[in-house]
Motif scaffolding. Structure first.
Motif, mmCIF file in Angstrom:
data_model
loop_
_atom_site.group_PDB
_atom_site.id
_atom_site.type_symbol
_atom_site.label_atom_id
_atom_site.label_comp_id
_atom_site.label_asym_id
_atom_site.label_seq_id
_atom_site.Cartn_x
_atom_site.Cartn_y
_atom_site.Cartn_z
ATOM 1 N N MET A 140 0.820 -1.211 0.000
ATOM 2 C CA MET A 140 0.000 0.000 0.000
ATOM 3 C C MET A 140 0.852 1.259 0.000
ATOM 4 N N SER A 141 1.938 1.244 0.775
ATOM 5 C CA SER A 141 2.783 2.440 0.857
ATOM 6 C C SER A 141 3.493 2.700 -0.467
ATOM 7 N N VAL A 142 3.925 1.633 -1.141
ATOM 8 C CA VAL A 142 4.598 1.808 -2.433
ATOM 9 C C VAL A 142 3.650 2.419 -3.457
ATOM 10 N N ILE A 143 2.391 1.953 -3.464
ATOM 11 C CA ILE A 143 1.448 2.392 -4.496
ATOM 12 C C ILE A 143 0.789 3.723 -4.153
ATOM 13 N N ALA A 144 0.391 3.902 -2.880
ATOM 14 C CA ALA A 144 -0.407 5.082 -2.513
ATOM 15 C C ALA A 144 0.425 6.256 -2.022
ATOM 16 N N LEU A 145 1.625 6.008 -1.502
ATOM 17 C CA LEU A 145 2.412 7.093 -0.896
ATOM 18 C C LEU A 145 3.796 7.243 -1.520
ATOM 19 N N SER A 146 3.957 6.802 -2.755
ATOM 20 C CA SER A 146 5.281 6.868 -3.368
ATOM 21 C C SER A 146 5.736 8.319 -3.502
ATOM 22 N N LEU A 147 7.026 8.533 -3.402
ATOM 23 C CA LEU A 147 7.591 9.876 -3.491
ATOM 24 C C LEU A 147 7.246 10.564 -4.817
ATOM 25 N N PRO A 148 7.345 9.883 -5.975
ATOM 26 C CA PRO A 148 6.955 10.541 -7.234
ATOM 27 C C PRO A 148 5.501 11.000 -7.235
ATOM 28 N N GLU A 149 4.621 10.211 -6.620
ATOM 29 C CA GLU A 149 3.212 10.616 -6.549
ATOM 30 C C GLU A 149 3.060 11.908 -5.754
ATOM 31 N N MET A 150 3.807 12.030 -4.649
ATOM 32 C CA MET A 150 3.733 13.245 -3.832
ATOM 33 C C MET A 150 4.283 14.450 -4.592
ATOM 34 N N VAL A 151 5.323 14.225 -5.381
ATOM 35 C CA VAL A 151 5.894 15.328 -6.171
ATOM 36 C C VAL A 151 4.864 15.837 -7.178
ATOM 37 N N ILE A 152 4.114 14.922 -7.795
ATOM 38 C CA ILE A 152 3.088 15.314 -8.758
ATOM 39 C C ILE A 152 1.958 16.064 -8.060
ATOM 40 N N LEU A 153 1.493 15.565 -6.908
ATOM 41 C CA LEU A 153 0.408 16.226 -6.191
ATOM 42 C C LEU A 153 0.827 17.584 -5.633
ATOM 43 N N ARG A 154 2.145 17.783 -5.457
ATOM 44 C CA ARG A 154 2.615 19.076 -4.944
ATOM 45 C C ARG A 154 2.254 20.216 -5.897
ATOM 46 N N LYS A 155 2.001 19.914 -7.150
ATOM 47 C CA LYS A 155 1.623 20.953 -8.105
ATOM 48 C C LYS A 155 0.283 21.585 -7.752
ATOM 49 N N VAL A 156 -0.582 20.846 -7.069
ATOM 50 C CA VAL A 156 -1.922 21.360 -6.768
ATOM 51 C C VAL A 156 -2.199 21.479 -5.274
ATOM 52 N N LEU A 157 -1.372 20.881 -4.429
ATOM 53 C CA LEU A 157 -1.571 20.929 -2.982
ATOM 54 C C LEU A 157 -0.396 21.628 -2.307
ATOM 55 N N LYS A 158 -0.704 22.442 -1.293
ATOM 56 C CA LYS A 158 0.349 23.105 -0.536
ATOM 57 C C LYS A 158 1.002 22.110 0.422
ATOM 58 N N PRO A 159 2.240 22.393 0.855
ATOM 59 C CA PRO A 159 2.974 21.429 1.694
ATOM 60 C C PRO A 159 2.212 20.982 2.935
ATOM 61 N N LYS A 160 1.442 21.886 3.549
ATOM 62 C CA LYS A 160 0.705 21.521 4.761
ATOM 63 C C LYS A 160 -0.276 20.392 4.479
ATOM 64 N N LEU A 161 -1.015 20.494 3.368
ATOM 65 C CA LEU A 161 -1.982 19.459 3.018
ATOM 66 C C LEU A 161 -1.280 18.174 2.583
ATOM 67 N N ILE A 162 -0.155 18.296 1.903
ATOM 68 C CA ILE A 162 0.631 17.104 1.551
ATOM 69 C C ILE A 162 1.038 16.361 2.816
ATOM 70 N N GLY A 163 1.505 17.109 3.827
ATOM 71 C CA GLY A 163 1.909 16.491 5.090
ATOM 72 C C GLY A 163 0.755 15.790 5.783
ATOM 73 N N VAL A 164 -0.416 16.442 5.826
ATOM 74 C CA VAL A 164 -1.593 15.822 6.436
ATOM 75 C C VAL A 164 -2.001 14.575 5.658
ATOM 76 N N PHE A 165 -1.952 14.650 4.333
ATOM 77 C CA PHE A 165 -2.287 13.518 3.469
ATOM 78 C C PHE A 165 -1.404 12.320 3.796
#
Length: 377
Positions: A333-358
């Motif tokens: 689950m962590s590899v698929i749902a929380l991978s670092l590349p996925e977080m980098v992509i979501l950073r384009k639309v989410l601020k760091p605070k929400l990324i951290g909560v996510f």
């Protein structure tokens, strides 16, 4: 009582023919086209039945072929490290690819009924809880990959879908998809696949709901919220079954064409673990008795970049060597749902605070899942 009139593509021609006894050239052409369409449908059905039968015949021969290849053709000793590794690789590679081809084609047809636009329309205006459940369920059958995360997120925001509901969809879509479920079923059985489905949906639903409670809409990047909703696409276009079959073929070319390197790499890693890693060693570091194995598996999984097709063969090998089910599921689950590349992509639309909560909320759900399964299984 009036006689029943013929219906269907040739109905009008048949009725006219009964009245006049003859057909005009245009009516004859329409009649011929109708017959050709029926013949094409029958041919597709026949080829479909033949293809499925051939698939099952070949699938049943994979295990005996892998034993013959490793132990008879190559002359390797049964039980040897190299023999076990090669037998695993030769068996799992065609097995995973055949499963992928069949299920991706079938789900490609199903997905023709669930376009991203239709998904967005279904979720728009839904309250949380109901919306979270619907979003997680739709995530299983909706076209999704990391590259589509940003446009999908923007589309959902434009349609007024609540943030928590949107995130339930974005969690479920990559994690609980048809590739993961079918490969888990094919390699590990329906119980493991069912457990993964239920727990994956639970993590997506609860995580989205929890994040929705924080009212963090202000943590969406400003440029996303300022985008005006454009023209909605025409959703009334009807597809024929020929169109849907073509979409299934396109899904095979697109998805299988992208994931096959991960499949080969994952099976290669799995074969190495299967052939060379001692069972006692894996049980010691990923077994039930090692309390730190679940958080350790999550921390190891986050920096990795893979998809379900690449990670499931590794999961199969780990379980075969004595790793605990909860630890392995948490790793997957962590590899698929929380991978670092996925977080980098979501950073384009989410601020760091929400990324951290996510990360914290989803990671907490994955940890809880891992500990729970290690406790009860």
């Amino acid at each position: 009582m009036e006689p029943i009139k013929p219906t269907g593509c040739c109905g009008a021609d048949a009725e006219l023919h009964q009245e006049t006894g003859e057909k005009t050239p245009s009516e004859q052409n329409e009649h011929n086209e109708c017959n050709e369409q029926k013949e094409q449908k029958m041919k597709r059905v026949a080829w479909g039945i033949f293809g499925i039968a051939l698939w099952f015949i070949l699938y049943k021969q994979l295990l005996p072929f892998s034993h013959w290849f490793a132990y008879s053709l190559l002359g390797l000793a049964p039980g040897s490290h190299l023999g076990e590794a090669i037998q695993f690789f030769v068996y799992d590679t065609p097995k995973v690819m055949m499963l992928l081809l069949l299920i991706v084609f079938a789900v490609g047809i199903v997905r023709s009924f669930f376009t991203p636009e239709k998904t967005r329309s279904l979720l728009a205006g839904k309250r949380e809880v109901t919306g979270n459940v619907m979003a997680a369920g739709l995530g299983i059958v909706t076209p999704f990959c990391s590259c589509s995360a940003v446009p999908l997120f923007i589309g959902f925001v434009q349609a007024g879908v609540p943030l928590g509901v949107t995130l339930s969809f974005l969690i479920a879509a990559p994690m609980v998809n048809e590739v993961a479920l079918v490969l888990l079923y094919g390699l590990l059985g329906w119980k493991v696949a069912g457990l993964y489905l239920v727990t994956g949906l639970a993590v997506a639903i609860v995580s989205g709901w929890v994040i929705g409670r924080f009212n963090m809409e202000s943590s969406i990047e400003d440029w996303v919220r300022e985008i005006r909703a454009g023209e909605q696409p025409n959703m009334g276009m009807k597809l024929t079954w020929t169109d849907r079959i073509e979409q299934g073929k396109e899904a095979v070319r697109d998805i299988v064409g992208k994931v096959w390197p991960y499949v080969i790499a994952g099976i290669g890693v799995g074969a190495t673990i299967h052939g060379y890693v001692p069972e006692d060693f894996m049980a010691a570091i990923m077994g039930k008795d090692a309390w730190w194995s679940v958080p350790g598996a999550v921390l190891v999984g986050i920096p990795m970049y893979s998809n379900a097709a690449g990670i499931v063969p590794i999961v199969e090998a780990l379980l075969g060597k004595g790793a605990a089910l909860g630890t392995v599921l948490a790793f997957m689950m962590s590899v698929i749902a929380l991978s670092l590349p996925e977080m980098v992509i979501l950073r384009k639309v989410l601020k760091p605070k929400l990324i951290g909560v996510f990360i914290a909320v989803v990671g907490g759900g994955i940890l809880l899942t891992g500990f729970l399964f290690n406790l009860i299984i």
